[in-house]
Design a protein around this motif. Structure first.
Motif, PDB file in Angstrom:
ATOM      1  N   ALA A  84       0.861  -1.197   0.048  1.00 49.42           N
ATOM      2  CA  ALA A  84       0.052   0.079   0.044  1.00 49.42           C
ATOM      3  C   ALA A  84       0.877   1.282   0.070  1.00 49.42           C
ATOM      4  O   ALA A  84       1.795   1.200   0.928  1.00 49.42           O
ATOM      5  N   ASP A  85       0.714   2.089  -0.940  1.00 50.29           N
ATOM      6  CA  ASP A  85       1.140   3.396  -0.728  1.00 50.29           C
ATOM      7  C   ASP A  85       0.460   4.681  -1.191  1.00 50.29           C
ATOM      8  O   ASP A  85       0.617   5.832  -1.212  1.00 50.29           O
ATOM      9  N   SER A  86      -0.934   4.369  -1.034  1.00 52.03           N
ATOM     10  CA  SER A  86      -1.858   5.473  -1.442  1.00 52.03           C
ATOM     11  C   SER A  86      -3.398   5.116  -1.093  1.00 52.03           C
ATOM     12  O   SER A  86      -3.635   3.946  -0.669  1.00 52.03           O
ATOM     13  N   TRP A  87      -3.960   6.044  -0.644  1.00 46.00           N
ATOM     14  CA  TRP A  87      -5.596   6.057  -0.220  1.00 46.00           C
ATOM     15  C   TRP A  87      -6.210   7.040  -1.065  1.00 46.00           C
ATOM     16  O   TRP A  87      -5.855   8.265  -0.837  1.00 46.00           O
ATOM     17  N   ILE A 125      -4.122  -6.955   6.158  1.00 45.00           N
ATOM     18  CA  ILE A 125      -3.037  -6.304   6.894  1.00 45.00           C
ATOM     19  C   ILE A 125      -3.672  -4.976   7.144  1.00 45.00           C
ATOM     20  O   ILE A 125      -4.177  -4.113   6.481  1.00 45.00           O
ATOM     21  N   TRP A 126      -3.216  -4.616   8.711  1.00 48.72           N
ATOM     22  CA  TRP A 126      -3.763  -3.495   9.128  1.00 48.72           C
ATOM     23  C   TRP A 126      -2.564  -2.667   9.687  1.00 48.72           C
ATOM     24  O   TRP A 126      -1.810  -3.047  10.203  1.00 48.72           O
ATOM     25  N   TYR A 183      -5.635   1.965   8.388  1.00 46.84           N
ATOM     26  CA  TYR A 183      -5.959   1.339   7.081  1.00 46.84           C
ATOM     27  C   TYR A 183      -6.131  -0.057   7.227  1.00 46.84           C
ATOM     28  O   TYR A 183      -5.270  -0.910   8.101  1.00 46.84           O
ATOM     29  N   ARG A 184      -7.188  -0.944   6.518  1.00 52.88           N
ATOM     30  CA  ARG A 184      -6.991  -2.192   6.109  1.00 52.88           C
ATOM     31  C   ARG A 184      -6.738  -2.351   4.616  1.00 52.88           C
ATOM     32  O   ARG A 184      -7.416  -1.822   3.888  1.00 52.88           O
ATOM     33  N   ASN A 234      -8.137  -8.424  -3.093  1.00 54.22           N
ATOM     34  CA  ASN A 234      -8.187  -7.666  -4.124  1.00 54.22           C
ATOM     35  C   ASN A 234      -7.018  -6.329  -3.667  1.00 54.22           C
ATOM     36  O   ASN A 234      -6.827  -5.598  -4.735  1.00 54.22           O
ATOM     37  N   GLY A 235      -6.371  -6.525  -2.638  1.00 54.79           N
ATOM     38  CA  GLY A 235      -5.521  -5.240  -2.399  1.00 54.79           C
ATOM     39  C   GLY A 235      -5.883  -3.899  -1.730  1.00 54.79           C
ATOM     40  O   GLY A 235      -5.209  -3.082  -1.911  1.00 54.79           O
ATOM     41  N   LYS A 236      -7.346  -3.948  -1.894  1.00 56.40           N
ATOM     42  CA  LYS A 236      -7.957  -2.398  -1.972  1.00 56.40           C
ATOM     43  C   LYS A 236      -7.654  -1.941  -0.490  1.00 56.40           C
ATOM     44  O   LYS A 236      -7.493  -2.699   0.673  1.00 56.40           O
TER      45      LYS A 236
END
Length: 305
Positions: A109-112, A131-132, A159-160, A165-167
């Motif tokens: 994860a690198d963005s939201w 992953i949290w 974040y979770r 799907n990696g969202k």
């Protein structure tokens, strides 16, 4: 004497420690030690030295310390996922990454919502593979722990990451500076430390506990579980009895599941994080400001794999 390494505030803590087993200094020379993670198969521990932009490795078999990775994106917190891979929070890289078995690195994860994360701080992997992680701003506030920059998101969330799907979904959006994170033994609760006092004078220095939804994807509620009596809480982990062992300004504090502070392990430096390790998971590895410490206790760390 080793007994002086402990402060027993409740008889329950006396059963968790051995007064003859004191705190051991394993290594010193860090600028800001953080994020220990134990690899059982290799009998070694990795931890971060954030300002020096390196991950260090301690070998339990001979006590040797070496550089695991440098540069490393100013990693902070680490954990080991259910497959035995290293998952890391990078202040400098502003991402959560995973080290694969072949040594390659994958961005988790690198963005939201199209905006770059602030500087992921600590991370935990749930039994369903999600992953949290927490995302305060410490890595972008200055160049000391990362790279100074403005927050694109404008706040600090938890974040979770969906394992399918990696969202990336924001699960907590009302904390000032979310920091350490861990689930209860049955994963019905999520504990998150808020170190917002670093930015908002008078803000509670506490761990907040949330109720995890039945589907395991969201949390609700949010009430103070414990308030730090010395400095700030940072990283923490649970033992098999559900006690929370947490970093603090004067060492490691131990809280019973009911929120009672039952005892302290005294460490001569401010503690940032810790984890359980060793062949029986009864060694507590402690990241102090400049050093790595270990103390063997009478309880085992909670299994997370």
């Amino acid at each position: 004497m080793p007994a002086s390494d402990y402060e027993i505030l409740d008889p329950r803590f006396g059963k968790l420690i051995n007064g003859n087993a004191g705190v051991r200094l394993l290594y010193t020379g860090c600028q800001w030690a953080e994020g220990p993670a134990w690899f059982a198969a290799g009998r070694y521990l990795v931890w971060s030295d954030i300002p020096n932009n390196r991950i260090l490795r301690y070998d339990e078999t001979d006590g040797a310390v070496s550089v695991f990775r440098q540069p490393c994106g100013n990693t902070n917190g680490h954990t080991v996922d259910r497959q035995g891979r290293l998952v890391s929070c990078e202040h400098g890289g502003r991402r959560v990454s995973r080290t694969e078995f072949d040594g390659s690195i994958t961005t988790i994860a690198d963005s939201w919502q199209g905006k770059r994360l602030n500087s992921p701080n600590d991370v935990v992997v749930k039994s369903d593979g999600s992953i949290w992680f927490t995302d305060p701003s410490y890595g972008i506030d200055t160049d000391y722990e990362g790279n100074q920059a403005e927050s694109e998101i404008g706040r600090c969330n938890v974040y979770r990451v969906d394992p399918g799907n990696g969202k990336v979904e924001a699960v907590i959006t009302d904390m000032v500076r979310p920091n350490g994170i861990a689930f209860s033994l049955d994963e019905s609760k999520l504990y998150v430390a808020d170190t917002g006092a670093t930015h908002v004078p008078g803000h509670p220095a506490h761990i907040v506990v949330y109720k995890v939804a039945a589907n395991g994807k969201k949390v609700s509620g949010g009430k103070s579980f414990a308030t730090c009596t010395a400095g700030l809480f940072d990283g923490f982990r649970l033992d098999e009895q559900g006690n929370i062992w947490t970093s603090a300004g004067d060492g490691v504090h131990c809280y019973a599941p009911d929120g009672t502070l039952i005892g302290k392990v005294k460490v001569p430096e401010v503690v940032a994080n810790l984890c359980f390790g060793g062949s029986k998971r009864n060694d507590v590895y402690i990241a102090g400001t400049t050093s790595l410490y270990m103390v063997r206790v009478m309880v085992n760390g909670a299994k997370t794999y």
